[in-house]
Write a protein that holds these residues in place. Structure first.
Motif, PDB file in Angstrom:
ATOM      1  N   LYS A   5      79.707  63.248  27.534  1.00  0.00           N
ATOM      2  CA  LYS A   5      78.895  62.208  28.895  1.00  0.00           C
ATOM      3  C   LYS A   5      77.847  62.505  29.863  1.00  0.00           C
ATOM      4  O   LYS A   5      77.009  62.257  30.201  1.00  0.00           O
ATOM      5  CB  LYS A   5      80.001  61.064  29.430  1.00  0.00           C
ATOM      6  CG  LYS A   5      79.034  59.215  29.161  1.00  0.00           C
ATOM      7  CD  LYS A   5      80.397  58.374  29.223  1.00  0.00           C
ATOM      8  CE  LYS A   5      80.364  57.314  29.994  1.00  0.00           C
ATOM      9  NZ  LYS A   5      81.642  56.340  29.903  1.00  0.00           N
ATOM     10  N   ASN A   6      79.561  63.259  30.183  1.00  0.00           N
ATOM     11  CA  ASN A   6      78.785  64.379  31.859  1.00  0.00           C
ATOM     12  C   ASN A   6      78.094  65.682  31.621  1.00  0.00           C
ATOM     13  O   ASN A   6      76.637  65.557  31.816  1.00  0.00           O
ATOM     14  CB  ASN A   6      80.287  65.100  32.273  1.00  0.00           C
ATOM     15  CG  ASN A   6      80.901  64.378  32.935  1.00  0.00           C
ATOM     16  OD1 ASN A   6      80.712  62.759  33.774  1.00  0.00           O
ATOM     17  ND2 ASN A   6      82.535  64.148  33.633  1.00  0.00           N
ATOM     18  N   ARG A   7      77.460  66.589  30.309  1.00  0.00           N
ATOM     19  CA  ARG A   7      76.573  66.757  29.967  1.00  0.00           C
ATOM     20  C   ARG A   7      75.398  66.307  29.326  1.00  0.00           C
ATOM     21  O   ARG A   7      74.457  67.006  30.291  1.00  0.00           O
ATOM     22  CB  ARG A   7      76.671  68.008  28.826  1.00  0.00           C
ATOM     23  CG  ARG A   7      78.558  69.246  29.124  1.00  0.00           C
ATOM     24  CD  ARG A   7      78.322  69.747  28.027  1.00  0.00           C
ATOM     25  NE  ARG A   7      77.616  69.875  27.387  1.00  0.00           N
ATOM     26  CZ  ARG A   7      77.945  70.541  26.109  1.00  0.00           C
ATOM     27  NH1 ARG A   7      79.208  70.979  24.874  1.00  0.00           N
ATOM     28  NH2 ARG A   7      76.973  71.148  25.212  1.00  0.00           N
ATOM     29  N   VAL A   8      75.992  65.048  28.838  1.00  0.00           N
ATOM     30  CA  VAL A   8      73.995  64.400  29.406  1.00  0.00           C
ATOM     31  C   VAL A   8      74.116  63.890  30.554  1.00  0.00           C
ATOM     32  O   VAL A   8      72.379  64.275  30.559  1.00  0.00           O
ATOM     33  CB  VAL A   8      74.334  62.841  28.220  1.00  0.00           C
ATOM     34  CG1 VAL A   8      73.263  62.518  28.031  1.00  0.00           C
ATOM     35  CG2 VAL A   8      75.067  63.702  26.009  1.00  0.00           C
ATOM     36  N   ARG A   9      74.768  63.305  31.028  1.00  0.00           N
ATOM     37  CA  ARG A   9      74.092  62.662  32.264  1.00  0.00           C
ATOM     38  C   ARG A   9      73.224  63.555  33.298  1.00  0.00           C
ATOM     39  O   ARG A   9      72.717  63.868  33.457  1.00  0.00           O
ATOM     40  CB  ARG A   9      75.157  62.390  33.250  1.00  0.00           C
ATOM     41  CG  ARG A   9      75.257  61.420  33.926  1.00  0.00           C
ATOM     42  CD  ARG A   9      76.247  60.797  34.672  1.00  0.00           C
ATOM     43  NE  ARG A   9      76.558  59.774  33.886  1.00  0.00           N
ATOM     44  CZ  ARG A   9      77.488  59.134  33.497  1.00  0.00           C
ATOM     45  NH1 ARG A   9      78.965  59.806  35.069  1.00  0.00           N
ATOM     46  NH2 ARG A   9      78.466  57.485  33.334  1.00  0.00           N
ATOM     47  N   LEU A  13      71.615  66.440  32.304  1.00  0.00           N
ATOM     48  CA  LEU A  13      70.124  66.660  31.369  1.00  0.00           C
ATOM     49  C   LEU A  13      69.874  65.232  32.157  1.00  0.00           C
ATOM     50  O   LEU A  13      68.216  65.598  31.620  1.00  0.00           O
ATOM     51  CB  LEU A  13      70.541  66.812  29.971  1.00  0.00           C
ATOM     52  CG  LEU A  13      71.308  67.914  29.536  1.00  0.00           C
ATOM     53  CD1 LEU A  13      71.582  67.841  28.183  1.00  0.00           C
ATOM     54  CD2 LEU A  13      70.823  69.526  30.534  1.00  0.00           C
ATOM     55  N   SER A  14      70.061  64.815  31.949  1.00  0.00           N
ATOM     56  CA  SER A  14      68.998  63.160  32.293  1.00  0.00           C
ATOM     57  C   SER A  14      67.937  63.601  33.679  1.00  0.00           C
ATOM     58  O   SER A  14      68.575  64.073  35.054  1.00  0.00           O
ATOM     59  CB  SER A  14      69.395  62.099  32.676  1.00  0.00           C
ATOM     60  OG  SER A  14      70.488  62.142  34.244  1.00  0.00           O
ATOM     61  N   PRO A  15      66.702  63.077  33.634  1.00  0.00           N
ATOM     62  CA  PRO A  15      65.875  63.236  34.886  1.00  0.00           C
ATOM     63  C   PRO A  15      66.053  61.953  36.086  1.00  0.00           C
ATOM     64  O   PRO A  15      66.186  62.999  36.821  1.00  0.00           O
ATOM     65  CB  PRO A  15      64.483  62.482  34.172  1.00  0.00           C
ATOM     66  CG  PRO A  15      64.817  61.686  32.794  1.00  0.00           C
ATOM     67  CD  PRO A  15      66.453  62.180  32.571  1.00  0.00           C
ATOM     68  N   GLN A  16      66.809  61.210  36.050  1.00  0.00           N
ATOM     69  CA  GLN A  16      67.506  61.213  36.808  1.00  0.00           C
ATOM     70  C   GLN A  16      68.439  62.306  37.579  1.00  0.00           C
ATOM     71  O   GLN A  16      68.191  61.806  39.213  1.00  0.00           O
ATOM     72  CB  GLN A  16      68.646  60.028  37.181  1.00  0.00           C
ATOM     73  CG  GLN A  16      68.869  59.126  37.651  1.00  0.00           C
ATOM     74  CD  GLN A  16      67.402  58.064  39.045  1.00  0.00           C
ATOM     75  OE1 GLN A  16      66.832  57.605  38.589  1.00  0.00           O
ATOM     76  NE2 GLN A  16      67.704  58.245  40.610  1.00  0.00           N
ATOM     77  N   SER A  17      68.810  62.948  36.914  1.00  0.00           N
ATOM     78  CA  SER A  17      69.736  63.592  37.524  1.00  0.00           C
ATOM     79  C   SER A  17      69.231  64.829  38.843  1.00  0.00           C
ATOM     80  O   SER A  17      69.360  65.622  39.233  1.00  0.00           O
ATOM     81  CB  SER A  17      70.989  64.067  36.551  1.00  0.00           C
ATOM     82  OG  SER A  17      70.611  65.174  36.459  1.00  0.00           O
ATOM     83  N   LYS A  18      68.250  64.773  37.530  1.00  0.00           N
ATOM     84  CA  LYS A  18      66.777  65.990  37.966  1.00  0.00           C
ATOM     85  C   LYS A  18      66.583  66.095  39.446  1.00  0.00           C
ATOM     86  O   LYS A  18      66.397  66.098  40.807  1.00  0.00           O
ATOM     87  CB  LYS A  18      65.529  66.506  36.881  1.00  0.00           C
ATOM     88  CG  LYS A  18      66.604  67.719  36.349  1.00  0.00           C
ATOM     89  CD  LYS A  18      65.405  68.426  36.304  1.00  0.00           C
ATOM     90  CE  LYS A  18      66.048  69.582  35.982  1.00  0.00           C
ATOM     91  NZ  LYS A  18      66.691  70.247  35.406  1.00  0.00           N
TER      92      LYS A  18
END
Lengths: 401, 71
Positions: free
Chosen positions: A298-302, A304-309
């Motif tokens: 979950k942390n890894r996917v999160r 990689l998400s645009p929001q996180s960018k």
């Protein structure tokens, strides 16, 4: 008298009478080995008894067999026959009319035992491969033994102590004497039919003769053929019978048999609890591993998400801003300090400071600083500034240098 | 002989031990784990039903095959 001549019958009858009058011959026990032996169609037994020096003919009438003979008479047996010796007048022979025949001596019984043991062993009836395993946990225990006596009590007490929930089915058998083998056989068959998990067959201690019924050949076959595991428990530790050899398990005593037949229910409960704990623990562990893996993913996917960018860039930006403004503030305060410094210096250098001590600020022609003697003419007004006031003077003389 | 002819507690114990072994394997999936667990717990439940600690009377089998309490 010596010249008298007699018929054969007369002589034989005379001899017969002599035998009949003889008290010893009227009731005599003869021991020896059975030589010839034949059963007639009506059930009489004609046989001979012999030893290494001599032999005597004998007969047992069919009517005597029931009470006088408990086994099948066979050539080679060592026997003691009791009866009377009679003359058979027709043939001029004498013979023993036997009332009872018994096998002779313990030594001989032992021989018989060894013979049967050897025979059954040769048939493979004692083979380990033929032994059925004794089930570890049983619900129903069959017992073939006398309904009175120590053996049945021992078996019940030990069994109940180990597992109060055990169902004991008792077949009260005759365990001594000539009727015992048939009774024990019937008990085994009936319990087999009734359907128990394990059968204990046995009796308490006794003399070798008492236990002898457990050396019966037919009983051995019944035990061997029984589809239910059979534990034998005959007499004491030192007693061995054919039943012990052919049973699936030989127990030294009835108590030991019960121990071997009935599991300690507490052991089962403990084992079950242990298994329950382990199996639950394993699932919980598995779940924990999966959960931890999941949160890792979950942390890894999160990440990689645009929001996180966007968040990341926003963070960077704001940190840059901060750094910048920090820098700026630094710069400004530096400048301020410098300015202050310069102001002080300036202040120190201010001409007004120098006024006094004889110096004045001179201005003429509307406030312009007077820098040259040539800038004024005679009669002009000159303003002289001091720290505490102003003096207006008139030019009376001009001397140029 | 039929396998499920009669429930035997020692057979069940053996099966549960085997189930535990399988669950201990590294590569077992969660789904397998669940079904093994279910299987194991069912067997344990059966075992506990089988372990009867209610005291019983000894019965005596008569010649005719009838039974009555033994005293």
């Amino acid at each position: 008298m010596q010249n008298n001549t007699y018929t054969v019958a007369q002589v034989n009858n005379y001899i017969s009478g002599m035998f009949k009058d003889d008290l010893l011959l009227d009731n005599i026990s003869i021991k020896g080995e059975v030589g010839t032996c034949s059963y007639t169609s009506v059930g009489h037994i004609y046989f001979s008894i012999k030893d290494k020096d001599s032999q005597i003919n004998a007969v047992m009438w069919a009517g005597k067999r029931n009470s006088g003979l408990k086994f099948k008479l066979e050539t080679g047996m060592q026997i003691v026959a009791r009866g009377r010796v009679e003359v058979y007048v027709r043939d001029g022979k004498y013979q023993l009319i036997a009332n009872t025949i018994e096998q002779d001596g313990v030594g001989n019984i032992y021989e018989e035992f060894e013979k049967l043991k050897g025979k059954l062993e040769a048939m493979g009836m004692f083979d380990k491969e033929c032994k059925q395993p004794i089930p570890q946990h049983i619900k129903t225990l069959g017992v073939v033994t006398a309904s009175t006596g120590a053996a049945v009590r021992d078996i019940i007490n030990v069994s109940k102590r180990r597992n109060p929930g055990i169902q004991i089915v008792l077949y009260p058998a005759i365990v001594q004497g000539k009727d015992a083998p048939a009774s024990i056989i019937r008990g085994i068959n009936m319990l087999e039919e009734y359907g128990v998990d394990t059968i204990i067959v046995g009796r308490g201690g006794g003399s070798m003769e008492d236990l002898w019924c457990f050396n019966d050949e037919a009983l051995a076959h019944t035990i061997f053929n029984c589809s239910i595991p059979v534990i034998s428990a005959v007499g004491h530790e030192t007693d061995f019978t054919i039943a012990d050899f052919v049973a699936d398990l030989r127990a030294a005593t009835p108590s030991v048999a019960a121990e071997q037949a009935v599991s300690l229910v507490m052991d089962d409960i403990r084992r079950m609890e242990e298994q329950k704990r382990r199996i639950t623990g394993l699932l919980v562990n598995k779940l924990a591993i999966y959960r931890s893996n999941l949160s890792g993913y979950k942390n890894r996917v999160r990440g990689l998400s645009p929001q996180s960018k966007i968040n990341e860039q926003r963070n960077r930006l704001s940190s840059m801003e901060e750094r910048l403004s920090h820098r700026m503030d630094g710069k400004l305060s530096n400048v301020k300090r410098l300015l202050e410094l310069k102001a002080q210096k300036l202040h120190g250098l201010s001409p007004l400071n120098k006024l006094g001590g004889g110096y004045v600020y001179a201005s003429a022609n509307g406030g312009k600083a007077l820098k040259s003697a040539k800038e004024v003419s005679l009669g002009d007004n000159v303003n002289l500034n001091l720290t505490d006031g102003e003096i207006v003077v008139k030019v009376e003389e001009i001397k140029e240098y | 002989m039929g396998e499920d002819k009669k429930f035997s507690i020692e057979e069940a114990f053996k099966k549960i031990d085997k189930t535990i072994q399988e669950m201990e394997a590294e590569d077992v999936t969660l789904e397998q784990s669940f079904s093994l667990y279910k299987e194991g717990m069912e067997l344990i439940e059966q075992c506990s039903k089988e372990i009867d600690i209610v005291e019983k009377k000894v019965i005596e089998l008569s010649e005719s095959g009838e039974t009555h309490d033994f005293t």
